[in-house]
Design a protein around this motif. Structure first.
Motif, PDB file in Angstrom:
ATOM      1  N   LYS A  93       2.970   5.755   3.063  1.00 46.00           N
ATOM      2  CA  LYS A  93       3.887   5.217   4.431  1.00 46.00           C
ATOM      3  C   LYS A  93       4.073   3.824   4.130  1.00 46.00           C
ATOM      4  O   LYS A  93       5.026   3.238   4.587  1.00 46.00           O
ATOM      5  N   LYS A  94       2.892   2.902   4.053  1.00 45.15           N
ATOM      6  CA  LYS A  94       3.016   1.471   4.125  1.00 45.15           C
ATOM      7  C   LYS A  94       4.094   0.938   2.963  1.00 45.15           C
ATOM      8  O   LYS A  94       4.816   0.101   2.925  1.00 45.15           O
ATOM      9  N   ASP A  95       3.714   1.502   1.857  1.00 45.68           N
ATOM     10  CA  ASP A  95       4.378   1.084   0.789  1.00 45.68           C
ATOM     11  C   ASP A  95       6.068   1.414   0.890  1.00 45.68           C
ATOM     12  O   ASP A  95       6.789   0.720   0.380  1.00 45.68           O
TER      13      ASP A  95
ATOM     14  N   ASN B  67      11.600   0.727  10.120  1.00 46.96           N
ATOM     15  CA  ASN B  67      11.315   1.190   8.625  1.00 46.96           C
ATOM     16  C   ASN B  67       9.710   1.867   8.780  1.00 46.96           C
ATOM     17  O   ASN B  67       9.347   2.033   7.794  1.00 46.96           O
ATOM     18  N   MET B  68       9.538   2.228   9.902  1.00 43.02           N
ATOM     19  CA  MET B  68       8.280   3.091   9.946  1.00 43.02           C
ATOM     20  C   MET B  68       8.524   4.599   9.296  1.00 43.02           C
ATOM     21  O   MET B  68       9.370   5.227   9.956  1.00 43.02           O
ATOM     22  N   ILE B  69       7.546   4.971   8.562  1.00 41.70           N
ATOM     23  CA  ILE B  69       7.900   6.110   8.033  1.00 41.70           C
ATOM     24  C   ILE B  69       6.942   7.222   8.641  1.00 41.70           C
ATOM     25  O   ILE B  69       5.868   7.008   8.891  1.00 41.70           O
ATOM     26  N   SER B  70       7.387   8.453   8.930  1.00 42.30           N
ATOM     27  CA  SER B  70       6.945   9.509   9.726  1.00 42.30           C
ATOM     28  C   SER B  70       5.898  10.136   8.881  1.00 42.30           C
ATOM     29  O   SER B  70       6.063  10.133   7.604  1.00 42.30           O
ATOM     30  N   ASP B  71       5.076  11.041   9.509  1.00 40.91           N
ATOM     31  CA  ASP B  71       4.103  11.729   8.857  1.00 40.91           C
ATOM     32  C   ASP B  71       4.776  12.991   7.944  1.00 40.91           C
ATOM     33  O   ASP B  71       4.482  13.277   6.891  1.00 40.91           O
ATOM     34  N   GLU B  72       6.032  13.453   8.583  1.00 42.94           N
ATOM     35  CA  GLU B  72       6.787  14.425   8.203  1.00 42.94           C
ATOM     36  C   GLU B  72       7.436  13.901   7.094  1.00 42.94           C
ATOM     37  O   GLU B  72       7.470  14.764   6.040  1.00 42.94           O
ATOM     38  N   THR B  73       7.918  12.694   6.898  1.00 41.90           N
ATOM     39  CA  THR B  73       8.629  12.203   5.829  1.00 41.90           C
ATOM     40  C   THR B  73       7.725  12.275   4.507  1.00 41.90           C
ATOM     41  O   THR B  73       8.093  12.748   3.538  1.00 41.90           O
TER      42      THR B  73
ATOM     43  N   ASN C  83      -4.328  12.732  -0.037  1.00 38.75           N
ATOM     44  CA  ASN C  83      -5.292  12.623   1.025  1.00 38.75           C
ATOM     45  C   ASN C  83      -4.649  11.652   2.122  1.00 38.75           C
ATOM     46  O   ASN C  83      -3.802  11.057   2.150  1.00 38.75           O
ATOM     47  N   ASP C  84      -5.412  11.705   3.112  1.00 38.60           N
ATOM     48  CA  ASP C  84      -4.828  10.960   4.190  1.00 38.60           C
ATOM     49  C   ASP C  84      -4.929   9.597   4.027  1.00 38.60           C
ATOM     50  O   ASP C  84      -4.057   8.796   4.657  1.00 38.60           O
ATOM     51  N   GLU C  85      -5.747   9.189   3.565  1.00 43.68           N
ATOM     52  CA  GLU C  85      -5.937   7.281   2.895  1.00 43.68           C
ATOM     53  C   GLU C  85      -4.556   7.396   2.132  1.00 43.68           C
ATOM     54  O   GLU C  85      -4.102   6.250   2.193  1.00 43.68           O
TER      55      GLU C  85
END
Length: 99
Positions: free
Chosen positions: A32-34, A5-11, A24-26
């Motif tokens: 992604k974690k949520d 269930n890792m969410i990619s940056d593209e997603t 922003n990046d944070e």
């Protein structure tokens, strides 16, 4: 968060575009974690045995609360028109107001 269930940056970028969000990046990392935590929770719920549970759309039983549309006292037009000084075609006749 599990590996599957890792969410990619593209997603995250795509979801941001769909939601018209500028993160922003944070905020992206937190999102992604949520999202991964939500998917993990859904996976956990999918482990439950619901074979004997009847599907439902509401938590409480919902019944039709509308009454039957039945006329009980009529429209009262005869009584109303009895007070009219002048009647025409089953209604009040009033002076013309537009020239």
């Amino acid at each position: 968060m599990s590996e599957k269930n890792m969410i990619s940056d593209e997603t995250i970028e795509y979801v941001g575009i769909l939601a018209k969000l500028e993160l922003n990046d944070e905020e992206k990392e937190r999102a992604k974690k949520d999202m991964g935590d939500m998917l993990d929770y859904i996976d956990k719920l999918n482990e439950l045995d619901t074979s004997g549970v009847e599907p439902m759309s509401h938590v409480f039983p919902v019944n039709n609360v509308f009454r039957e549309d039945v006329v009980t006292n009529g429209d009262g037009s005869k009584d109303t028109l009895a007070n009219a000084p002048v009647m025409k075609d089953g209604g009040f006749k009033v002076p013309k107001t537009i020239g």
